[in-house]
Design a protein around this motif. Structure first.
Motif, PDB file in Angstrom:
ATOM      1  N   GLY A   1       0.818  -1.211   0.000  1.00 11.30           N
ATOM      2  CA  GLY A   1       0.000   0.000   0.000  1.00 11.30           C
ATOM      3  C   GLY A   1       0.848   1.254   0.000  1.00 11.30           C
ATOM      4  N   SER A   2       0.178   2.387  -0.012  1.00 16.08           N
ATOM      5  CA  SER A   2       0.851   3.683   0.002  1.00 16.08           C
ATOM      6  C   SER A   2       0.313   4.517   1.154  1.00 16.08           C
ATOM      7  CB  SER A   2       0.622   4.421  -1.322  1.00 16.08           C
ATOM      8  OG  SER A   2       1.044   5.768  -1.217  1.00 16.08           O
ATOM      9  N   GLN A   3       1.178   4.802   2.095  1.00 12.44           N
ATOM     10  CA  GLN A   3       0.772   5.596   3.244  1.00 12.44           C
ATOM     11  C   GLN A   3       0.365   7.007   2.816  1.00 12.44           C
ATOM     12  OE1 GLN A   3       3.716   7.041   6.192  1.00 12.44           O
ATOM     13  NE2 GLN A   3       2.545   5.845   7.696  1.00 12.44           N
ATOM     14  N   THR A   4       1.094   7.571   1.833  1.00 17.27           N
ATOM     15  CA  THR A   4       0.763   8.914   1.365  1.00 17.27           C
ATOM     16  C   THR A   4      -0.633   8.950   0.758  1.00 17.27           C
ATOM     17  OG1 THR A   4       3.094   9.397   0.921  1.00 17.27           O
ATOM     18  CG2 THR A   4       1.455  10.783  -0.163  1.00 17.27           C
ATOM     19  N   LEU A   5      -0.942   7.946  -0.061  1.00 14.47           N
ATOM     20  CA  LEU A   5      -2.272   7.883  -0.660  1.00 14.47           C
ATOM     21  C   LEU A   5      -3.344   7.741   0.406  1.00 14.47           C
ATOM     22  CD1 LEU A   5      -4.198   7.684  -3.058  1.00 14.47           C
ATOM     23  CD2 LEU A   5      -3.661   5.238  -3.201  1.00 14.47           C
ATOM     24  N   GLU A   6      -3.096   6.879   1.378  1.00 17.49           N
ATOM     25  CA  GLU A   6      -4.083   6.671   2.428  1.00 17.49           C
ATOM     26  C   GLU A   6      -4.304   7.956   3.226  1.00 17.49           C
ATOM     27  OE1 GLU A   6      -2.442   3.435   4.579  1.00 17.49           O
ATOM     28  OE2 GLU A   6      -2.939   1.943   3.030  1.00 17.49           O
ATOM     29  N   ARG A   7      -3.233   8.689   3.475  1.00 17.85           N
ATOM     30  CA  ARG A   7      -3.361   9.955   4.196  1.00 17.85           C
ATOM     31  C   ARG A   7      -4.132  10.979   3.362  1.00 17.85           C
ATOM     32  NH1 ARG A   7       2.807  10.649   6.629  1.00 17.85           N
ATOM     33  NH2 ARG A   7       2.461   9.484   8.587  1.00 17.85           N
ATOM     34  N   GLY A   8      -3.824  11.014   2.068  1.00 18.27           N
ATOM     35  CA  GLY A   8      -4.527  11.944   1.192  1.00 18.27           C
ATOM     36  C   GLY A   8      -6.019  11.657   1.135  1.00 18.27           C
ATOM     37  N   LEU A   9      -6.376  10.370   1.079  1.00 16.89           N
ATOM     38  CA  LEU A   9      -7.782  10.001   1.055  1.00 16.89           C
ATOM     39  C   LEU A   9      -8.460  10.346   2.378  1.00 16.89           C
ATOM     40  CD1 LEU A   9      -7.536   6.556  -0.765  1.00 16.89           C
ATOM     41  CD2 LEU A   9      -8.466   8.685  -1.683  1.00 16.89           C
ATOM     42  N   ALA A  10      -7.720  10.170   3.481  1.00 11.75           N
ATOM     43  CA  ALA A  10      -8.278  10.530   4.789  1.00 11.75           C
ATOM     44  C   ALA A  10      -8.555  12.027   4.866  1.00 11.75           C
ATOM     45  CB  ALA A  10      -7.314  10.117   5.898  1.00 11.75           C
ATOM     46  N   VAL A  11      -7.659  12.822   4.307  1.00  7.82           N
ATOM     47  CA  VAL A  11      -7.857  14.273   4.281  1.00  7.82           C
ATOM     48  C   VAL A  11      -9.077  14.620   3.433  1.00  7.82           C
ATOM     49  CG1 VAL A  11      -6.885  16.447   3.411  1.00  7.82           C
ATOM     50  CG2 VAL A  11      -5.462  14.879   4.740  1.00  7.82           C
ATOM     51  N   LEU A  12      -9.205  13.966   2.281  1.00  8.62           N
ATOM     52  CA  LEU A  12     -10.334  14.231   1.394  1.00  8.62           C
ATOM     53  C   LEU A  12     -11.654  13.873   2.082  1.00  8.62           C
ATOM     54  CD1 LEU A  12     -11.229  15.148  -1.416  1.00  8.62           C
ATOM     55  CD2 LEU A  12     -10.912  12.793  -2.209  1.00  8.62           C
ATOM     56  N   VAL A  13     -11.687  12.755   2.785  1.00  8.73           N
ATOM     57  CA  VAL A  13     -12.890  12.351   3.514  1.00  8.73           C
ATOM     58  C   VAL A  13     -13.231  13.385   4.579  1.00  8.73           C
ATOM     59  CG1 VAL A  13     -13.825  10.656   5.134  1.00  8.73           C
ATOM     60  CG2 VAL A  13     -12.647   9.889   3.072  1.00  8.73           C
ATOM     61  N   GLU A  14     -12.214  13.890   5.260  1.00 12.84           N
ATOM     62  CA  GLU A  14     -12.445  14.899   6.300  1.00 12.84           C
ATOM     63  C   GLU A  14     -13.008  16.185   5.701  1.00 12.84           C
ATOM     64  OE1 GLU A  14     -13.007  15.749  10.043  1.00 12.84           O
ATOM     65  OE2 GLU A  14     -12.050  13.879   9.420  1.00 12.84           O
ATOM     66  N   LEU A  15     -12.517  16.572   4.527  1.00 13.80           N
ATOM     67  CA  LEU A  15     -13.050  17.758   3.857  1.00 13.80           C
ATOM     68  C   LEU A  15     -14.525  17.562   3.508  1.00 13.80           C
ATOM     69  CD1 LEU A  15     -10.186  18.793   1.397  1.00 13.80           C
ATOM     70  CD2 LEU A  15     -10.704  19.736   3.649  1.00 13.80           C
TER      71      LEU A  15
END
Length: 232
Positions: free
Chosen positions: A13-27
């Protein structure tokens, strides 16, 4: 001794991608917008990491930043969600051939304008095949939303929202707007909103001759109807 896997590579997996998706969900959970600090706190991330993720999301259209520095979900994410849920075509794919035909018909530059944050952004440009002086918009050009045909018409494609310019209501009622030299000296513009799409958008035509205000009006309205009809 076996080497330990880095967190970003765990199970492929990609930690950066997972973090980016988490940020998008929060937005998506904060429709009024969130600051970098608020996103960082909600996601449990360092502020500098959050800032880099928000910059990437904004560049790709998945987030937008307003004048006060607050971030919301961007048009790319809304477009993706809408198409996934309703099987809709992509606005720019539908608009591109229509704008090219429009540019040829009226012999003037035609463009697609979308509201991105606090700006009217040119996301497609169609130039007429003939040579000669003309007003041309650069892809990605940003204009204010409170003046200029494209931005006002794009705002009118959606429901009324707080703080919008007073002229937007008139554009909703008439279905078009014409302007003269509001953004550039000697520029005449005609624009029509594109209601129903997941992003606020408009067809926009700019020329250096005043006659375009009358000769291009019906072709612009026809182009807007054709693009909107793709939703059905």
């Amino acid at each position: 001794m076996a080497a330990s896997s880095r967190p970003s590579d765990t199970e492929g997996g990609s930690q950066t991608l997972e973090r980016g998706l988490a940020v998008l969900v929060e937005l998506g959970a904060g429709p009024r917008g969130l600051t970098t600090a608020e996103v960082a706190a909600a996601c449990g991330l360092h502020r500098s990491i959050t800032h880099r993720l928000l910059v990437s999301l904004t560049r790709s259209g998945f987030a937008v930043r307003d004048a006060e520095g607050r971030f919301t979900v961007g048009p790319a994410a809304l477009d993706l969600a809408e198409r996934a849920g309703r099987g809709l075509p992509r606005l720019r794919d539908v608009a591109e051939p229509v704008l090219h035909r429009l540019a040829v018909e009226i012999d003037a530059t035609a463009s697609l304008v979308e509201v991105v944050g606090d700006a009217a952004v040119t996301t497609l440009v169609a130039e007429p095949p003939t040579h000669g002086p003309r007003f041309s918009y650069r892809l990605g050009n940003r204009d204010p939303l409170d003046r200029g045909a494209g931005g006002l018409a794009a705002l009118a494609s959606g429901p009324e929202r707080a703080g919008e310019p007073a002229r937007v209501a008139a554009v909703r009622e008439t279905g078009h707007i014409t302007t003269c030299a509001e953004l550039n000296p000697g520029a005449y513009a005609v624009a029509a909103p594109l209601p129903g799409w997941p992003v606020r958008a408009a067809v926009n035509v700019v020329a250096s001759h005043e006659e375009v205000l009358s000769t291009a009006l019906e072709p612009v309205l026809r182009a807007a109807r054709e693009i909107t009809a793709a939703l059905s």
